[in-house]
Design an enzyme around this catalytic site. Structure first.
Site, PDB file in Angstrom:
ATOM      1  N   LYS A   1      -1.326   5.397  69.985  1.00  0.00           N
ATOM      2  CA  LYS A   1       0.071   5.845  70.044  1.00  0.00           C
ATOM      3  C   LYS A   1       0.653   5.611  71.430  1.00  0.00           C
ATOM      4  O   LYS A   1       1.778   5.113  71.582  1.00  0.00           O
ATOM      5  CB  LYS A   1       0.159   7.326  69.695  1.00  0.00           C
ATOM      6  CG  LYS A   1       1.493   7.982  70.053  1.00  0.00           C
ATOM      7  CD  LYS A   1       1.387   9.497  69.964  1.00  0.00           C
ATOM      8  CE  LYS A   1       2.694  10.178  70.295  1.00  0.00           C
ATOM      9  NZ  LYS A   1       3.049  10.106  71.736  1.00  0.00           N
ATOM     10  N   ASN A   2      -0.100   5.964  72.457  1.00  0.00           N
ATOM     11  CA  ASN A   2       0.432   5.886  73.816  1.00  0.00           C
ATOM     12  C   ASN A   2       0.478   4.468  74.362  1.00  0.00           C
ATOM     13  O   ASN A   2       1.039   4.241  75.440  1.00  0.00           O
ATOM     14  CB  ASN A   2      -0.392   6.782  74.743  1.00  0.00           C
ATOM     15  CG  ASN A   2      -0.184   8.255  74.448  1.00  0.00           C
ATOM     16  OD1 ASN A   2       0.844   8.652  73.910  1.00  0.00           O
ATOM     17  ND2 ASN A   2      -1.176   9.068  74.766  1.00  0.00           N
ATOM     18  N   CYS A  28       7.729  16.812  72.209  1.00  0.00           N
ATOM     19  CA  CYS A  28       7.038  18.098  72.254  1.00  0.00           C
ATOM     20  C   CYS A  28       7.476  18.918  73.460  1.00  0.00           C
ATOM     21  O   CYS A  28       7.650  18.391  74.556  1.00  0.00           O
ATOM     22  CB  CYS A  28       5.525  17.890  72.318  1.00  0.00           C
ATOM     23  SG  CYS A  28       4.804  17.235  70.805  1.00  0.00           S
ATOM     24  N   ARG A  81       8.846  18.004  82.054  1.00  0.00           N
ATOM     25  CA  ARG A  81       8.419  16.625  82.242  1.00  0.00           C
ATOM     26  C   ARG A  81       9.631  15.844  82.762  1.00  0.00           C
ATOM     27  O   ARG A  81      10.169  14.971  82.094  1.00  0.00           O
ATOM     28  CB  ARG A  81       7.901  16.028  80.926  1.00  0.00           C
ATOM     29  CG  ARG A  81       6.621  16.690  80.457  1.00  0.00           C
ATOM     30  CD  ARG A  81       5.956  15.910  79.346  1.00  0.00           C
ATOM     31  NE  ARG A  81       6.635  16.107  78.088  1.00  0.00           N
ATOM     32  CZ  ARG A  81       6.246  15.546  76.945  1.00  0.00           C
ATOM     33  NH1 ARG A  81       5.184  14.770  76.920  1.00  0.00           N
ATOM     34  NH2 ARG A  81       6.912  15.761  75.832  1.00  0.00           N
ATOM     35  N   ASP A 135      -4.275  15.353  76.927  1.00  0.00           N
ATOM     36  CA  ASP A 135      -4.059  15.263  75.486  1.00  0.00           C
ATOM     37  C   ASP A 135      -5.277  15.712  74.679  1.00  0.00           C
ATOM     38  O   ASP A 135      -5.156  16.005  73.484  1.00  0.00           O
ATOM     39  CB  ASP A 135      -3.695  13.829  75.088  1.00  0.00           C
ATOM     40  CG  ASP A 135      -2.240  13.497  75.396  1.00  0.00           C
ATOM     41  OD1 ASP A 135      -1.513  14.390  75.856  1.00  0.00           O
ATOM     42  OD2 ASP A 135      -1.838  12.337  75.193  1.00  0.00           O
ATOM     43  N   ARG A 139       3.437  12.808  64.496  1.00  0.00           N
ATOM     44  CA  ARG A 139       3.880  11.963  65.601  1.00  0.00           C
ATOM     45  C   ARG A 139       2.724  11.173  66.207  1.00  0.00           C
ATOM     46  O   ARG A 139       2.942  10.122  66.826  1.00  0.00           O
ATOM     47  CB  ARG A 139       4.543  12.803  66.697  1.00  0.00           C
ATOM     48  CG  ARG A 139       5.878  13.420  66.316  1.00  0.00           C
ATOM     49  CD  ARG A 139       6.529  14.121  67.501  1.00  0.00           C
ATOM     50  NE  ARG A 139       6.544  13.219  68.638  1.00  0.00           N
ATOM     51  CZ  ARG A 139       6.009  13.510  69.825  1.00  0.00           C
ATOM     52  NH1 ARG A 139       5.419  14.663  70.033  1.00  0.00           N
ATOM     53  NH2 ARG A 139       6.075  12.634  70.807  1.00  0.00           N
TER      54      ARG A 139
END
Length: 418
Positions: free
Chosen positions: A22-23, A116, A121, A306, A398
């Site tokens: 995903k990242n 999220c 951030r 994570d 997600r």
């Protein structure tokens, strides 16, 4: 509202192919905007964040075709520069489009990104980087209007913190700028290396990816290529923890074990037998897990933030006391009250959690507070006595492809209730 219903107490066993990262896929798809022509990206996971990224590309004028886990992006006619607020709010990672749009059309307009709620951030480092490269920014009225009045020019960018997103935006803005850009204190995550490898395959000149100093020699144009995204190390860590808490025997394929060098030793400390091959990891768990003395999240190559939430679940049923320190995000312990509802014994103070292992967790109705916290509650349900219902699972969608069916393939009893 959809939910996962889990009947716990089943030992996980079997093998599983780990999804694409995903990242990695999100910044790589954003980077296709810089290409003149077609990019074919393989191993793209089926995630709601991926779908949102595709919608943004189409909004900006790209032609996008999805065939299973392969996405083809034709950016030949892309000329858009404004990302709609609803798409920005849907996915925080959408801010990575900032550098790509600036590099493509010389201006960009975005709103504050969503995603999220795991704490502050701020995108200050992103803005610092693009300003250094020659971008002017107007942040009035809740939107960012960015323009390149002359041209993007290479420079030295020194980050106060190795932010992954800011490093990605700096790379994407600098890759077609005039001259040389040096990024100091760059993020070193494997996903940064993956992005740079894709860009280099398109004709970029980037050196030092995976190190703290990255050097980018700007090029005039990038051409399309065919590229395969790396596997998702966080999904891999989650499935390994799921195997551990259920006393399971799980083998993961399509992995890059060195990306988990900070994770595997902690599983061994918990008493698991870990066998690593070229692209596979096998975990055999004991009947009762040992405590992990202390877990501290750090930028790569340290322990990933994570993966903190699934390991918190592991600690709840281990023998003894574990201390977890969350150094990256100040609000990333929101899953803990839900674990307490299931019988966990956890004390928190600021970013520190002290976990006293219990004999067992008990099924309950719980709510996903965010992506990784939601996954940790599913993992808790797998080892709990009775039935657990995890609600608010849009967060989980997600980041985890076909989560419930992948777990079922490992002998879990879990289904999605619509």
């Amino acid at each position: 509202m959809s939910a996962f219903v889990i009947n716990g107490g089943r030992r996980l066993n079997g093998s599983l192919r780990v999804q694409g990262s995903k990242n990695s896929v999100l910044p790589i798809l954003a980077a296709t905007l810089l290409v003149k022509g077609k990019s074919v990206i393989h191993n793209c996971p089926m995630l709601s964040d991926t779908h949102c990224t595709v919608k943004i590309l189409r909004t900006l004028g790209c032609k996008v075709i999805r065939n299973g886990n392969t996405i083809t992006v034709d950016s030949t006619d892309a000329s858009g520069y404004e990302i709609p607020e609803d798409l920005m709010r849907e996915m925080r990672s959408s801010v990575v489009f900032l550098g790509a749009v600036l590099g493509r059309v010389g201006k960009a307009e975005i709103s504050t990104p969503g995603g999220c709620e795991i704490g502050l951030r701020p995108i200050d480092l992103h803005l610092y980087a693009i300003k250094k490269l020659g971008v002017e920014i107007d942040d009035s009225h809740g939107r960012l209007s960015c323009t390149v009045p002359d041209k993007l020019v290479g420079t030295k960018i020194t980050f106060s913190f190795p932010s992954v997103g800011a490093t990605e935006n700096a790379i994407l803005t600098a890759v077609t700028a005039d001259g040389v850009t040096t990024i100091v204190n760059a993020a070193r995550e494997p996903e940064i290396t993956d992005l740079c490898n894709f860009l280099n395959s398109c004709g970029a000149k980037i050196k030092g990816a995976g190190e703290s100093v990255i050097t980018i020699e700007g090029v005039k144009t990038l051409t399309g290529c065919e590229y395969t995204v790396i596997c998702d190390r966080i999904a891999a860590a989650t499935f390994l923890v799921a195997g551990a808490v259920t006393g399971g025997d799980v083998e993961l394929n399509n992995t890059v074990p060195i990306h988990l060098n900070s994770v595997l030793p902690l599983l061994e400390e918990a008493g698991c037998d870990i066998r690593v091959r070229c692209k596979s990891i096998r975990l055999k768990a004991p009947r009762k897990l040992n405590r992990i003395d202390k877990l501290v999240t750090q930028p790569f190559p340290g322990f990933p933030t994570d993966a903190q939430a699934p390991f918190t679940t592991l600690a709840t049923i281990a023998k003894g006391t574990t201390v977890i320190v969350e150094n990256i995000f100040e609000s990333r312990l929101k899953h803990i009250p839900e674990l307490v509802r299931m019988g966990a014994k956890i004390r928190t103070e600021s970013r520190v959690a002290v976990i006293d292992g219990v004999d067992r967790l008990y099924g309950a109705e719980v709510f996903s507070p965010d992506l990784r916290g939601g996954a940790s509650l599913v993992v808790a349900g797998l080892c709990a006595v009775g039935t657990t219902t995890v609600r608010n699972i849009a967060f989980i969608d997600r980041g985890y492809e076909d989560f419930e069916n992948n777990l079922c393939s490992l002998n879990a009893d879990i289904y999605r209730k619509v």
